[in-house]
Motif scaffolding. Structure first.
Motif, short mmCIF file in Angstrom:
data_model
loop_
_atom_site.label_atom_id
_atom_site.label_comp_id
_atom_site.label_asym_id
_atom_site.label_seq_id
_atom_site.Cartn_x
_atom_site.Cartn_y
_atom_site.Cartn_z
N SER A 79 0.84 -1.20 0.00
CA SER A 79 0.00 0.00 0.00
C SER A 79 0.87 1.25 0.00
N TYR A 80 1.98 1.16 0.75
CA TYR A 80 2.91 2.29 0.82
C TYR A 80 3.47 2.62 -0.56
N MET A 81 3.86 1.57 -1.30
CA MET A 81 4.46 1.78 -2.60
C MET A 81 3.46 2.42 -3.58
N VAL A 82 2.18 2.04 -3.45
CA VAL A 82 1.17 2.63 -4.33
C VAL A 82 0.98 4.10 -3.97
N GLY A 83 0.83 4.34 -2.67
CA GLY A 83 0.57 5.71 -2.22
C GLY A 83 1.77 6.61 -2.39
N ALA A 84 2.96 6.01 -2.39
CA ALA A 84 4.15 6.84 -2.50
C ALA A 84 4.51 7.13 -3.95
N ASN A 85 3.58 6.91 -4.84
CA ASN A 85 3.77 7.29 -6.24
C ASN A 85 4.26 8.73 -6.28
N PRO A 86 5.42 8.97 -6.90
CA PRO A 86 6.00 10.31 -6.84
C PRO A 86 5.07 11.39 -7.38
N PHE A 87 4.28 11.04 -8.41
CA PHE A 87 3.40 12.06 -8.95
C PHE A 87 2.28 12.41 -7.98
N ALA A 88 1.76 11.36 -7.27
CA ALA A 88 0.70 11.63 -6.29
C ALA A 88 1.24 12.55 -5.19
N THR A 89 2.45 12.27 -4.74
CA THR A 89 3.06 13.08 -3.68
C THR A 89 3.32 14.50 -4.18
N SER A 90 3.87 14.62 -5.38
CA SER A 90 4.14 15.95 -5.94
C SER A 90 2.85 16.72 -6.14
N LEU A 91 1.82 16.00 -6.62
CA LEU A 91 0.53 16.67 -6.85
C LEU A 91 -0.04 17.20 -5.55
N MET A 92 0.03 16.36 -4.52
CA MET A 92 -0.49 16.76 -3.21
C MET A 92 0.32 17.95 -2.67
N ALA A 93 1.63 17.88 -2.84
CA ALA A 93 2.49 18.98 -2.37
C ALA A 93 2.10 20.26 -3.09
N PHE A 94 1.88 20.18 -4.40
CA PHE A 94 1.54 21.37 -5.17
C PHE A 94 0.17 21.91 -4.77
N VAL A 95 -0.78 20.99 -4.56
CA VAL A 95 -2.15 21.43 -4.19
C VAL A 95 -2.10 22.25 -2.89
N PHE A 96 -1.35 21.76 -1.90
CA PHE A 96 -1.29 22.50 -0.63
C PHE A 96 -0.48 23.80 -0.76
N ALA A 97 0.57 23.76 -1.58
CA ALA A 97 1.35 24.99 -1.79
C ALA A 97 0.46 26.03 -2.47
N ALA A 98 -0.30 25.61 -3.47
CA ALA A 98 -1.18 26.53 -4.19
C ALA A 98 -2.26 27.07 -3.25
N LEU A 99 -2.76 26.19 -2.41
CA LEU A 99 -3.79 26.58 -1.44
C LEU A 99 -3.24 27.66 -0.50
N SER A 100 -2.02 27.44 -0.06
CA SER A 100 -1.39 28.40 0.85
C SER A 100 -1.20 29.75 0.16
N ILE A 101 -0.74 29.72 -1.10
CA ILE A 101 -0.53 30.97 -1.85
C ILE A 101 -1.85 31.73 -1.96
N LEU A 102 -2.90 31.02 -2.39
CA LEU A 102 -4.19 31.68 -2.60
C LEU A 102 -4.73 32.27 -1.30
N LEU A 103 -4.57 31.50 -0.22
CA LEU A 103 -5.08 31.94 1.08
C LEU A 103 -4.36 33.22 1.53
N ILE A 104 -3.05 33.22 1.42
CA ILE A 104 -2.28 34.39 1.88
C ILE A 104 -2.55 35.59 0.99
N LEU A 105 -2.58 35.38 -0.33
CA LEU A 105 -2.81 36.51 -1.22
C LEU A 105 -4.22 37.08 -1.01
N ALA A 106 -5.19 36.20 -0.76
CA ALA A 106 -6.55 36.69 -0.50
C ALA A 106 -6.58 37.50 0.80
N LEU A 107 -5.87 36.99 1.82
CA LEU A 107 -5.81 37.71 3.10
C LEU A 107 -5.12 39.07 2.94
#
Lengths: 257, 351
Positions: free
Chosen positions: B126-154
Motif C-alpha cells: 500500500s505504501y508503494m502505491v501511495g508513494a507514487n511520486p506524482f501523487a506526492t508531488s501533486l499533493m504537495a503542489f495542491v497545498f502549496a497553491a492553497l497556501s498561496i491563494l489563502l495568503i494573497l486573499a488575506l
C-alpha cells in the motif's frame, strides 16, 4: 489651474478624518506652500491629490480635468511627485531619471524617452553624473535627481513633500532655486510643504495653512500675520520687515498660554 | 550621455555567464557515482556505449542536470522578485510559506494515504502505491497553491503591504509546520523516514516530464519578470514614488508574488525543499551589479543555474553510491561565499 474641492480622506473606515474638506486653488507657474503642524495632513493631502490614496469624497481638478477619473499613466503625465523619503535603489543617475518616463514607454524606453532624459540632465547640470550610481551621491544631489526624475514625467503640476528636510543650507538653497526655476520657466504649478516659515516666504506665491485636516487660511505673503501663525502653530512669533522681506522671528510656546 | 559602457559590460557579463552555465551543464553530465569515464560518457551521449551507460546518461544525468538548471534559475529569480516586491532583504521564494505547505502536502500523501499511519500498520505494498511520486508531488503542489491563494486573499485586504505579507507568510508557514509535526507524530517509522527523506531536496527525482513542467513555469515567470523590470526598478524608490510614476503597485505586487510562489511551489513539489538558492544568488547579483532588474533578472536566473549545478555535482561526487541532499550542499557551498561577499563590501548597499 489646480482646484481641490472638499477633499476628505481617512486611513481606516472607523478612523478619524485626516482630510476633512480641503479646498485650495493654484495657478500655473505659481508655487503654493502647504504649512501646518506635524500630523495636520500635509503628506496625506499630497498623496490624495496624486491619486496614490483614494479619497472618501471630493474632487481634484487640473485644468478642468478630474485627476482621479484618469488612468494612473494619464495622471502621471500631468502630476509628478518628489517624496519626502527619497530612494532610488542602486541604479545609475541616467536610469533613475529615465524611470520618470515609465508612464510613456511601458516596457522599453524609446529614442524620445532617452532624448528627453538627456535634455533634462543637461538643463539641470547633471550630465556628468549620468553613469554614476545614485547611491553614491550626496543628499542634495539625490534630491536634484528626484526632481529630474519628476521632470522626466513632463508634468504640469509638481508636488514636493518637504524637499529640504535633511539638507544643509547650501543644498536647501539649490533645491529651492531649482523649484522656482521650474515654476517660472516651465509654467509648472508647484505644491510644496515646508516647515521653515522663512524659507516658505522666500519661495512661495500662495500659502495654505492646514489645521485639523482643513486649509484654514489660504493667503498671499502680505496676509500672513502673527495671529495667524499663533492660531496654526500655537506659538507666539514676531514678524519684522528687512530688506523688503518679511522675516519671522523665534517663538515662545508659553506666551500663548 | 547614456551609460553605454556600463550596458556593454553588463551584456558581456550575462553572455559569459550563459556560456559558463552551458559549459558547466555539459561537464556535470560526466560526474557521478558510477565513475563512468569521459570517453564512455561521450559515447553514451552519442548512444554508442553500453545500455547501462546510455541509461545513466539519458535517463538519470540529463534530466537531473536539466532540473538543476531549471530549478536553480526559478528559485533564484523568485527570491530576487520577492525581495524587491516586499522591500525585504530576508524575503525568499518561500516567504509565503509555500515550502512548508508543500512539505505538509507531501507528508500527508506519504503518511496518511500510503499506509504510513501507526493505525494502518506497515503495509509495504500500500505504501508503494501511495508513494507514487506524482501523487506526492501533486499533493504537495495542491497545498502549496492553497497556501498561496489563502495568503494573497488575506493580504489583499491590506493592499499587499509588504510587512503584512511577510508576517502572514510566517504565520501560515508555522501553521503548516505544526500540522506536519502532528502528522509525523502519528506516523510509522517507514512513513516518517519516507516523509523526512522527501523533504530533503533531491534532483534525482527529476524526469523529462517534470523538467518540462518546471521549464514551462520558470520560462513564463522569467519572461514576465523581464517585462516588469522597469516597474520593479520603480518599486525600489518606494510605493508612493512608484504610484506617482503611474505604476499600479498593488497589481504589480500581486502578480509578482503569485508568479514567484507558483515557480517555487512547482520546483518544491517535484524536487523537495532546496533552500538558500533564492537568497544567496539575488544578493550576490545585487552586490556585484547593482539593482537594475534588466540586469539582475537574467543574472539571477543564470546564477541560480550555476549554483545548483555546482551543488548537485558536488553532492554526487561526495556520496559513495548515493548523492547527498542538494539543499544542504547549496547552503554549505553558498554560505561562506555569501559571507565573503557581504563582508568584503566597503559600504552597505540596500538589499
Amino acid at each position: 489651474m489646480l482646484k481641490v474641492e472638499d477633499l476628505r480622506f481617512r486611513y481606516s473606515p472607523r478612523g478619524p478624518l485626516v482630510l476633512d474638506g480641503v479646498d485650495l486653488q493654484l495657478q500655473p507657474g505659481q508655487i503654493g506652500i502647504v504649512l501646518g503642524r506635524n500630523g495636520s495632513g500635509k503628506s496625506t493631502l499630497f498623496k490624495t491629490i496624486l491619486g496614490i490614496q483614494k479619497p472618501l469624497s471630493g474632487k481634484v481638478l487640473f485644468e478642468g480635468q478630474d485627476l482621479h477619473a484618469m488612468t494612473r499613466r494619464e495622471r502621471a503625465r500631468i502630476a509628478a511627485y518628489v517624496p519626502q523619503d527619497i530612494r532610488f535603489g542602486d541604479l545609475t543617475v541616467f536610469d533613475s531619471v529615465l524611470l520618470g518616463r515609465i508612464s510613456y514607454f511601458g516596457m522599453r524606453a524609446g529614442a524620445d524617452d532617452i532624448a528627453a532624459v538627456e535634455q533634462i540632465l543637461q538643463e539641470m547640470d547633471l550630465s556628468d553624473f549620468a553613469a554614476r550610481s545614485v547611491e553614491k551621491l550626496s543628499g542634495g544631489e539625490r534630491q536634484k535627481i528626484a526632481i529630474a526624475r519628476a521632470m522626466a514625467q513632463d508634468p504640469r503640476l509638481m508636488v514636493f513633500d518637504e524637499p529640504t528636510g535633511n539638507l544643509d543650507m547650501a543644498n536647501e538653497l539649490l533645491i529651492l532655486q531649482e523649484a522656482k526655476r521650474l515654476a517660472r520657466e516651465k509654467n509648472i504649478a508647484i505644491l510644496c510643504s515646508l516647515h521653515d516659515l522663512n524659507q516658505a516666504l522666500q519661495l512661495g506665491d500662495r500659502f495654505f495653512f492646514m489645521k485639523q485636516g482643513r486649509v484654514k487660511y489660504a493667503c498671499d505673503a502680505q496676509d500672513i500675520t502673527e495671529e495667524l501663525i499663533r492660531d496654526v502653530y500655537g506659538v507666539a512669533v514676531k514678524i519684522i520687515q528687512a530688506e523688503n522681506r518679511k522675516i519671522i522671528i523665534g517663538g515662545d510656546l508659553n506666551e500663548n498660554k | 550621455m547614456q551609460p553605454t559602457k556600463k550596458r556593454k559590460k553588463e551584456s558581456a557579463f550575462i553572455a559569459l555567464l550563459a556560456v559558463l552555465v552551458l559549459a558547466m551543464s555539459f561537464v556535470c553530465l560526466f560526474v557521478g557515482s558510477s565513475h563512468m569515464g569521459l570517453a564512455d560518457g561521450l559515447r553514451a551521449l552519442a548512444k554508442q556505449s553500453s545500455p547501462a551507460n546510455i541509461r545513466i546518461i539519458w535517463n538519470i544525468r540529463i534530466p537531473r542536470v536539466l532540473a538543476a538548471v531549471i530549478a536553480g534559475a526559478g528559485l533564484s529569480v523568485s527570491g530576487l522578485v520577492m525581495q524587491t516586491t516586499l522591500n525585504n532583504a530576508m524575503a525568499s521564494p518561500s516567504t509565503l510559506g509555500v515550502s512548508n505547505a508543500a512539505v505538509f502536502g507531501a507528508n500527508l500523501s506519504i503518511i496518511a494515504f500510503a499506509g504510513g499511519f501507526l493505525s494502518t500498520g506497515n503495509n509495504l505494498s500500500s505504501y508503494m502505491v501511495g508513494a507514487n511520486p506524482f501523487a506526492t508531488s501533486l499533493m504537495a503542489f495542491v497545498f502549496a497553491a492553497l497556501s498561496i491563494l489563502l495568503i494573497l486573499a488575506l493580504c489583499r485586504v491590506r493592499a499587499f503591504s509588504p510587512n503584512v505579507v511577510v508576517l502572514a507568510g510566517i504565520a501560515m508557514g508555522s501553521v503548516w509546520t505544526a500540522a506536519t509535526t502532528i502528522l509525523q507524530f502519528y506516523a510509522t517509522d517507514v512513513g516518517l523516514s519516507a516523509a523526512v527523506i522527501w523533504s530533503f531536496g533531491d534532483l534525482g527525482r527529476a524526469t523529462y516530464r517534470t523538467d518540462a513542467i518546471m521549464l514551462a513555469v520558470v520560462l513564463a515567470g522569467a519572461v514576465l519578470f523581464s517585462c516588469m523590470a522597469w516597474r520593479l526598478n520603480a518599486l525600489l524608490g518606494g510605493q508612493a514614488a512608484a504610484g506617482a510614476m503611474g505604476v499600479n503597485v498593488e497589481l504589480l505586487r500581486f502578480v509578482c508574488l503569485l508568479a514567484a510562489s507558483v515557480i517555487t511551489a512547482v520546483c518544491v513539489s517535484f524536487l523537495g525543499v532546496i533552500g538558500f538558492v533564492g537568497i544567496i544568488c539575488p544578493h550576490v547579483t545585487k552586490k556585484l551589479l547593482g539593482q537594475d532588474h534588466r540586469v539582475t533578472v537574467p543574472v539571477s536566473l543564470l546564477g541560480g543555474c550555476r549554483l545548483l549545478l555546482l551543488a548537485d555535482t558536488f553532492s554526487r561526487s561526495l556520496g559513495s553510491g548515493s548523492a547527498l541532499p542538494v539543499g544542504a550542499i547549496t547552503s554549505l557551498l553558498g554560505a561562506p561565499f555569501f559571507l565573503a561577499i557581504i563582508f568584503s563590501g566597503k559600504e552597505n548597499r540596500p538589499c
